[in-house]
Design a protein around this motif. Structure first.
Motif, PDB file in Angstrom:
ATOM      1  N   THR A  78       0.835  -1.201   0.000  1.00 34.35           N
ATOM      2  CA  THR A  78       0.000   0.000   0.000  1.00 34.35           C
ATOM      3  C   THR A  78       0.872   1.254   0.000  1.00 34.35           C
ATOM      4  O   THR A  78       0.583   2.232  -0.688  1.00 34.35           O
ATOM      5  CB  THR A  78      -0.925   0.000   1.233  1.00 34.35           C
ATOM      6  OG1 THR A  78      -1.718  -1.188   1.224  1.00 34.35           O
ATOM      7  CG2 THR A  78      -1.835   1.213   1.232  1.00 34.35           C
ATOM      8  N   GLU A  79       1.968   1.203   0.753  1.00 43.08           N
ATOM      9  CA  GLU A  79       2.861   2.368   0.894  1.00 43.08           C
ATOM     10  C   GLU A  79       3.562   2.741  -0.408  1.00 43.08           C
ATOM     11  O   GLU A  79       4.182   3.810  -0.494  1.00 43.08           O
ATOM     12  CB  GLU A  79       3.908   2.066   1.973  1.00 43.08           C
ATOM     13  CG  GLU A  79       3.363   1.994   3.379  1.00 43.08           C
ATOM     14  CD  GLU A  79       2.858   0.614   3.785  1.00 43.08           C
ATOM     15  OE1 GLU A  79       2.659   0.399   4.992  1.00 43.08           O
ATOM     16  OE2 GLU A  79       2.656  -0.247   2.881  1.00 43.08           O
ATOM     17  N   CYS A  80       3.468   1.884  -1.423  1.00 38.01           N
ATOM     18  CA  CYS A  80       4.146   2.142  -2.703  1.00 38.01           C
ATOM     19  C   CYS A  80       3.153   2.317  -3.842  1.00 38.01           C
ATOM     20  O   CYS A  80       3.515   2.166  -5.016  1.00 38.01           O
ATOM     21  CB  CYS A  80       5.135   1.024  -3.013  1.00 38.01           C
ATOM     22  SG  CYS A  80       6.491   0.937  -1.823  1.00 38.01           S
ATOM     23  N   GLU A 103      14.597   2.545  -6.511  1.00 39.34           N
ATOM     24  CA  GLU A 103      15.904   2.210  -5.945  1.00 39.34           C
ATOM     25  C   GLU A 103      15.699   1.185  -4.829  1.00 39.34           C
ATOM     26  O   GLU A 103      14.671   1.207  -4.145  1.00 39.34           O
ATOM     27  CB  GLU A 103      16.578   3.449  -5.358  1.00 39.34           C
ATOM     28  CG  GLU A 103      16.846   4.557  -6.352  1.00 39.34           C
ATOM     29  CD  GLU A 103      17.424   5.783  -5.655  1.00 39.34           C
ATOM     30  OE1 GLU A 103      18.491   5.643  -5.007  1.00 39.34           O
ATOM     31  OE2 GLU A 103      16.804   6.853  -5.738  1.00 39.34           O
ATOM     32  N   THR A 104      16.668   0.306  -4.648  1.00 40.19           N
ATOM     33  CA  THR A 104      16.555  -0.710  -3.604  1.00 40.19           C
ATOM     34  C   THR A 104      17.780  -0.716  -2.701  1.00 40.19           C
ATOM     35  O   THR A 104      18.878  -0.351  -3.113  1.00 40.19           O
ATOM     36  CB  THR A 104      16.385  -2.117  -4.206  1.00 40.19           C
ATOM     37  OG1 THR A 104      17.547  -2.448  -4.982  1.00 40.19           O
ATOM     38  CG2 THR A 104      15.154  -2.202  -5.084  1.00 40.19           C
ATOM     39  N   ARG A 115      16.450  -8.093   3.703  1.00 40.23           N
ATOM     40  CA  ARG A 115      15.265  -7.246   3.886  1.00 40.23           C
ATOM     41  C   ARG A 115      15.267  -6.152   2.825  1.00 40.23           C
ATOM     42  O   ARG A 115      16.270  -5.469   2.621  1.00 40.23           O
ATOM     43  CB  ARG A 115      15.298  -6.663   5.290  1.00 40.23           C
ATOM     44  CG  ARG A 115      14.033  -5.973   5.737  1.00 40.23           C
ATOM     45  CD  ARG A 115      14.186  -5.565   7.188  1.00 40.23           C
ATOM     46  NE  ARG A 115      13.000  -4.925   7.715  1.00 40.23           N
ATOM     47  CZ  ARG A 115      12.332  -5.349   8.785  1.00 40.23           C
ATOM     48  NH1 ARG A 115      12.763  -6.431   9.430  1.00 40.23           N
ATOM     49  NH2 ARG A 115      11.266  -4.720   9.211  1.00 40.23           N
ATOM     50  N   LEU A 116      14.132  -5.994   2.149  1.00 49.65           N
ATOM     51  CA  LEU A 116      14.036  -5.045   1.043  1.00 49.65           C
ATOM     52  C   LEU A 116      13.558  -3.677   1.517  1.00 49.65           C
ATOM     53  O   LEU A 116      12.499  -3.550   2.141  1.00 49.65           O
ATOM     54  CB  LEU A 116      13.061  -5.585  -0.016  1.00 49.65           C
ATOM     55  CG  LEU A 116      12.803  -4.675  -1.225  1.00 49.65           C
ATOM     56  CD1 LEU A 116      14.079  -4.505  -2.052  1.00 49.65           C
ATOM     57  CD2 LEU A 116      11.674  -5.243  -2.090  1.00 49.65           C
ATOM     58  N   ASP A 144      10.754   0.724   4.310  1.00 51.12           N
ATOM     59  CA  ASP A 144      11.139  -0.639   4.668  1.00 51.12           C
ATOM     60  C   ASP A 144       9.930  -1.543   4.444  1.00 51.12           C
ATOM     61  O   ASP A 144       8.931  -1.447   5.155  1.00 51.12           O
ATOM     62  CB  ASP A 144      11.579  -0.679   6.130  1.00 51.12           C
ATOM     63  CG  ASP A 144      12.020  -2.066   6.586  1.00 51.12           C
ATOM     64  OD1 ASP A 144      11.901  -3.026   5.793  1.00 51.12           O
ATOM     65  OD2 ASP A 144      12.469  -2.181   7.742  1.00 51.12           O
ATOM     66  N   THR A 145      10.013  -2.434   3.455  1.00 52.83           N
ATOM     67  CA  THR A 145       8.877  -3.291   3.133  1.00 52.83           C
ATOM     68  C   THR A 145       8.620  -4.344   4.203  1.00 52.83           C
ATOM     69  O   THR A 145       7.502  -4.870   4.297  1.00 52.83           O
ATOM     70  CB  THR A 145       9.102  -4.026   1.799  1.00 52.83           C
ATOM     71  OG1 THR A 145      10.180  -4.958   1.949  1.00 52.83           O
ATOM     72  CG2 THR A 145       9.411  -3.047   0.679  1.00 52.83           C
TER      73      THR A 145
END
Length: 350
Positions: free
Chosen positions: A146-148, A173-174, A187-188, A217-218
């Protein structure tokens, strides 16, 4: 727009998404797909769900083709019939619903479909088989939050890699952060034009809390291959430490789903007197027990480390309105089940 997170693991959070977030995410998705004015979207997802709002409403309106909104994904018999009547070409949904639509549909109900894109949960092999064997359709899996706004990655129809959640969208970007005890993933954390303006929390009404330096932070542990395809290994919170080994609860659920695809299964960690934690399977399959699981693991070539030590049969599995498992409710079921056991928790036997 303010949307609320699903609340699978904790109380829902209010996510503030700007016009720019949504417009950016539409353009990111359009870079991977070719749509035409002749396309017809069929959206049975609620528009209070980020995927239903962006994928099923905003994307077709901005891209310039028709969309048909249906109010509930749970009408398994009606949706395939209506898809056929609307001569729709694109369908969005999640695995749980798509499996039911595929089983309920008539032979010609999805004959006009050219894209079926699923997100919000892992697409099971059993669901892929239903759609491939019955309708000749390769399901496309995506991944988001949802945050993206919400899409982070998706499999394009021309470069589909089943088993992955797809390619990272352009402009994202990751950052991969090491998680103690997990060797094969990280952690992505993501940043991009589709990342939210911030959260609103109930204890600070009216105050927007933006993500620090634009990074979100996913909470997901992933691996990313050289071509940019993302494989979801599990939620960082959904790992258990059993006798010193970090076990992905999502991986355990995948094994049980593969063994019994017609039922719903959730795995939670419970205290164990000797090993620290043990795995409890909550399922609506009335015949599953520890012996059944060990036999299934042997048949599928699964290590016994992924076999739950205990089983709780729950005819009415706890689900959210989006169709996802309600893990907060599952933890409550586990707590009550543990309290009902006459002996102290010790699942150390093989």
């Amino acid at each position: 727009v303010i949307l609320f997170t699903s609340g699978t693991e904790q109380a829902p959070k209010a996510v503030a998404l700007t016009h720019a977030n949504f417009l950016a995410n539409v353009e990111q998705a359009l870079s991977l797909f070719d749509f035409t004015p002749a396309d017809v979207m069929f959206n049975p997802l609620p528009v209070f769900h980020a995927f239903g709002l962006l994928g099923g409403l905003f994307l077709p309106l901005i891209a310039g083709f028709r969309t048909f909104l249906y109010p509930s994904p749970l009408h398994y018999d009606a949706i395939p019939r209506l898809f056929r009547e609307q001569r729709a070409t694109i369908l969005v949904g999640i695995d749980t619903f798509a499996a039911a639509w595929g089983r309920s549909a008539g032979e010609d109900d999805f004959k006009t479909a050219r894209l079926v894109v699923l997100g919000a949960e892992r697409v099971k092999e059993a669901t892929r088989r239903i759609w491939k064997e019955r309708f000749g359709i390769d399901l496309l899996e995506g991944y988001g939050a949802t945050e993206c706004a919400p899409v982070i990655a998706v499999n394009p129809d021309s470069l589909n890699k089943p088993g992955t959640a797809g390619k990272l969208l352009p402009g994202i970007e990751t950052r991969l952060e090491k998680v103690e005890g997990i060797e094969d993933g990280a952690r992505l954390v993501v940043k991009g034009p589709n990342v939210m303006a911030g959260y609103y929390f109930p204890d600070e009404p009216g105050r927007l809390r933006p993500p620090k330096d634009g990074w979100y932070d996913t909470g997901d542990v992933v691996s990313i291959d050289a071509d940019g395809y993302v494989t979801i290994l599990g939620r960082a919170k959904r790992f258990a430490k059993v006798a010193g080994e970090m076990i992905s609860l999502a991986a355990v659920e995948r094994f049980v789903h593969d063994a019994a695809p017609e039922h719903i299964h959730a795995v939670v960690a419970i205290p164990d007197a000797r090993k620290g934690e043990a795995l409890l399977l909550i399922t609506n399959h009335p015949e599953i027990n520890r012996s059944w699981l060990l036999t299934a693991a042997s048949r599928l070539g699964i290590t016994n480390l992924l076999v739950p030590q205990a089983v709780k049969v729950e005819p009415e599995m706890p689900l959210l309105a989006t169709g996802k498992i309600d893990y907060r409710a599952a933890q409550r079921i586990a707590h009550h089940w543990l309290a009902s056991q006459s002996a102290p928790a010790d699942y150390s036997s093989p």
